[in-house]
Each structure stands twice: as structure tokens, then as C-alpha cells.
Motif scaffolding. Sequence first.
Motif, short mmCIF file in Angstrom:
data_model
loop_
_atom_site.label_atom_id
_atom_site.label_comp_id
_atom_site.label_asym_id
_atom_site.label_seq_id
_atom_site.Cartn_x
_atom_site.Cartn_y
_atom_site.Cartn_z
N HIS A 183 6.17 52.78 -41.72
CA HIS A 183 6.46 54.23 -41.73
C HIS A 183 7.56 54.61 -40.75
CE1 HIS A 183 3.33 54.96 -44.55
NE2 HIS A 183 2.34 54.64 -43.74
N TRP A 184 8.02 53.66 -39.95
CA TRP A 184 9.17 53.91 -39.08
C TRP A 184 10.43 53.46 -39.80
CZ3 TRP A 184 4.38 53.44 -37.17
CH2 TRP A 184 4.03 54.17 -36.03
N SER A 185 11.56 53.93 -39.34
CA SER A 185 12.83 53.54 -39.95
C SER A 185 13.86 53.27 -38.86
CB SER A 185 13.34 54.64 -40.90
OG SER A 185 13.54 55.86 -40.20
N GLY A 186 14.91 52.55 -39.25
CA GLY A 186 16.00 52.29 -38.32
C GLY A 186 15.56 51.50 -37.10
N TRP A 187 16.16 51.84 -35.96
CA TRP A 187 15.85 51.15 -34.72
C TRP A 187 14.38 51.31 -34.34
CZ3 TRP A 187 16.57 47.34 -31.75
CH2 TRP A 187 16.17 47.35 -30.42
N ALA A 188 13.80 52.46 -34.67
CA ALA A 188 12.39 52.68 -34.34
C ALA A 188 11.50 51.68 -35.07
CB ALA A 188 11.99 54.11 -34.70
N ARG A 189 11.87 51.27 -36.29
CA ARG A 189 11.07 50.26 -36.99
C ARG A 189 11.17 48.91 -36.28
NH1 ARG A 189 11.16 49.21 -43.46
NH2 ARG A 189 10.33 51.34 -43.34
N VAL A 190 12.34 48.59 -35.79
CA VAL A 190 12.49 47.35 -35.02
C VAL A 190 11.59 47.38 -33.80
CG1 VAL A 190 14.10 45.92 -33.72
CG2 VAL A 190 14.85 47.03 -35.83
N GLN A 191 11.58 48.51 -33.10
CA GLN A 191 10.71 48.65 -31.94
C GLN A 191 9.24 48.50 -32.33
OE1 GLN A 191 12.53 52.51 -30.73
NE2 GLN A 191 12.64 51.59 -28.69
N ALA A 192 8.86 49.13 -33.44
CA ALA A 192 7.47 49.04 -33.90
C ALA A 192 7.11 47.60 -34.26
CB ALA A 192 7.24 49.96 -35.09
N TRP A 193 8.03 46.91 -34.93
CA TRP A 193 7.79 45.51 -35.28
C TRP A 193 7.56 44.68 -34.03
CZ3 TRP A 193 9.10 40.54 -34.53
CH2 TRP A 193 8.76 39.62 -35.53
N LEU A 194 8.40 44.84 -33.04
CA LEU A 194 8.25 44.08 -31.80
C LEU A 194 6.96 44.44 -31.08
CD1 LEU A 194 11.92 44.31 -30.48
CD2 LEU A 194 10.77 42.27 -31.34
N PHE A 195 6.60 45.72 -31.11
CA PHE A 195 5.38 46.18 -30.44
C PHE A 195 4.14 45.53 -31.04
CE2 PHE A 195 1.99 49.43 -29.86
CZ PHE A 195 1.99 49.49 -28.47
N PHE A 196 4.05 45.54 -32.37
CA PHE A 196 2.86 45.03 -33.04
C PHE A 196 2.84 43.51 -33.19
CE2 PHE A 196 2.81 49.45 -35.00
CZ PHE A 196 1.74 49.88 -34.24
N HIS A 197 4.02 42.91 -33.36
CA HIS A 197 4.07 41.47 -33.58
C HIS A 197 4.16 40.67 -32.28
CE1 HIS A 197 4.50 40.88 -38.00
NE2 HIS A 197 4.91 42.14 -37.97
N ALA A 198 4.79 41.24 -31.29
CA ALA A 198 5.08 40.46 -30.08
C ALA A 198 4.47 41.05 -28.81
CB ALA A 198 6.59 40.31 -29.92
N MET A 199 4.74 42.33 -28.55
CA MET A 199 4.36 42.88 -27.25
C MET A 199 2.84 42.91 -27.04
SD MET A 199 5.33 46.52 -25.46
CE MET A 199 7.06 46.06 -25.30
N LEU A 200 2.11 43.56 -27.95
CA LEU A 200 0.66 43.67 -27.76
C LEU A 200 -0.01 42.29 -27.75
CD1 LEU A 200 -0.38 46.86 -29.80
CD2 LEU A 200 -0.32 46.58 -27.31
N PRO A 201 0.22 41.44 -28.75
CA PRO A 201 -0.41 40.12 -28.70
C PRO A 201 0.01 39.30 -27.48
CG PRO A 201 0.42 40.58 -30.91
CD PRO A 201 0.98 41.63 -30.00
N GLY A 202 1.29 39.38 -27.12
CA GLY A 202 1.79 38.61 -25.99
C GLY A 202 1.18 39.06 -24.68
N LEU A 203 1.05 40.35 -24.48
CA LEU A 203 0.45 40.85 -23.24
C LEU A 203 -1.01 40.45 -23.13
CD1 LEU A 203 2.06 44.41 -23.12
CD2 LEU A 203 2.46 42.54 -21.49
N VAL A 204 -1.72 40.48 -24.25
CA VAL A 204 -3.13 40.08 -24.22
C VAL A 204 -3.26 38.60 -23.86
CG1 VAL A 204 -5.21 39.75 -25.62
CG2 VAL A 204 -3.93 41.89 -25.76
#
Length: 339
Positions: A183-204
Amino acid sequence: MPTLSLTPTSPTASQHAPARRLEDASAAAQATLPQRTSIRCSDGRLLAATWFEPGAGQAVRAVAVIGCATAVPASYYRHFAQWLADRGYAVLTFDYRGIAASRRALHAGEDVRLRDWARVDMAAALHAADRRRRLEQTQQGHDLGLLWIGHSLGGNAVGLVPGFEDKVDAVLGVAAQVAYLGHWSGWARVQAWLFFHAMLPGLVRLLGHAPGRVLGPRAEDLPAGAALEWAAWGRTPGFLFGDSTLARERAYHRFTGPVHLWHITDDHLFGPPEAVDALAQEFHSAFVQRHAIAPQDLGVKRIEHFGPFRRELGPQLWPRLLAPIEAVTPRLAARLPSA
């Protein structure tokens, strides 16, 4: 399909005087101190909660529950809760287990998921609010309305709360959304992808939790289970609506009351309009209205995801949020003054 209507961001004539009305309501009510309490969940755990009451001599005209955003402490909503109390609401705020004043409700070695906050913790709050509503109805001899106000998770997960469709008269969602990254677009979608795929799992994996400082200015540390479920839903088309293990628990389609969903036009990081629209479509049987508010409507530079409940925005923003849903909810309209 829900009945869907859109409202413009420009204020109507009745919305030009919210500041004066807010001041009048506050001046008219004698201050009543918030009452700290606890609410018992179905598993026996106690959550920290607070009742905000109408001023001395004021009757309770309605009951409201405020569901917090992910990892946001209930204390963030205290000014809004007090404003509601000055309008005649008995308002219940509460912290999810593992967060803020309910941190000890999550015992050492335990974990919690987002669905647990909804199915157990939100359920306990709704039960307490409904019990209070029924007590007031008995004492006053007439019906009272129960309004669920949900910020982000507190709004998008309400349909997982057992019995919400029977107990709640109306739902007011502020930046509540289907937070699937598509539901995000442009750069915001890239940020969302990184947040859900990398940042949250990585921090845990690295820390055993997601630190609040990376989630937002109001957030506290997020337990591992909640962070990983958030990440999994964010990667799944439909978010929690795409989780097959929740198929029997979702009751959004059975709610028939008013549902008003607001998006903040500069909430690019957490609540794009497409995500809020997607949540609106899940309330198949409800009367849904979509609203938007922009910083320029309030004469400020920004609101963003964590701004709507700030005290300094209250005089201009809160009457706009409440007036439309109170007007179309019979049990609220019959007992409350115009916002």
C-alpha cells in the motif's frame, strides 16, 4: 460492501470554532483526577489502566475506550482522554502487556504477539468498558453509547476483539490501516520493504526485541513476538487479513455501526491513504466514512503518525474527529452536546 463516503479536508462553518468550544467545555467542568486501576484479562494477568471521568456534578453521557498504537504507552493519550471526559465521556485507557505501566504483565521468559494484544488485552478493556456502560445505564435509566477509538494498531486490530461487534456502538480510527507494504509507493515502499523484511527481524535476532527509538518518538521497546508478527503481516498481502490462522477470529464484516477512519495526509511512513482505504473495505456491513486531515487545515507544519493526540493540536483537531461520528451514532448524538 460498506457504505463509503469521503469528506473534504476543508473545515465547515461549524468547525471554525473548535478552540472556543474546547475552552468552554474545559472551563465548565470541575477537574476530576484520573483514577488509576487495573483490568483483569481472561488469562488472569492484570493490565494497568486509567479511568478519566467527567467533572464533579456531571453525569456520564457515554463511555469510550482508547486503543493504543503499537508499543505506544497509554499516557500519550491522556490529554485527549481528559478532553473526552470534559465532554461527558467516561474514558478508559490501558497499556498492553509488556508495555509501559503493564510491562510486568509480561513475565520473564514469555513473549506476546499483536494478536494477543487484541484477542486478550483489548478484550479485557472492552469488557471493563461495557461493564461500566451497563452500570451507568442501570443507574441512569437510559441507554449510553460505547465508542472505540483506535490509533493505528488500536484501530486496525479491533475486529479481532471477541464480541466487539455486539458491544461497540461506533469505531473511530485515527491512522488505522492495513499495513501491508504494497500500500506504500515510491521511496516509502522501499522503506516499508526494508522495515518488514530486514529491520524488524534483524533487530529481534540481534537484541531480542525491537527498540522503541526505531519505531517512533512515542514508542517503547517492542517484544520479539509482536515485532516478528508485525513484520510477517507487513510482508503478507492483506496484512492481518491475509493471515489464514485468523480467519475465524476476524469479525469486521459483522459490525453494523458507524466506522469513521481518518488518515493524516503527511503520515507517509505509517499510514498512507491506500492503507486506510483497505481497512475501510473490511467493514462490509458497516456505515463507513473516510476522512482526511492535513497540516494546513490546522495551520501547522506537520502532524504525521504520532501527532494527532498531542495536546497543542487538540483545540483544532479533536472536535473535528469527534463531531462527525457522534452525529451519526444515535446513542452518542442523543446524549452529547455538539463538538
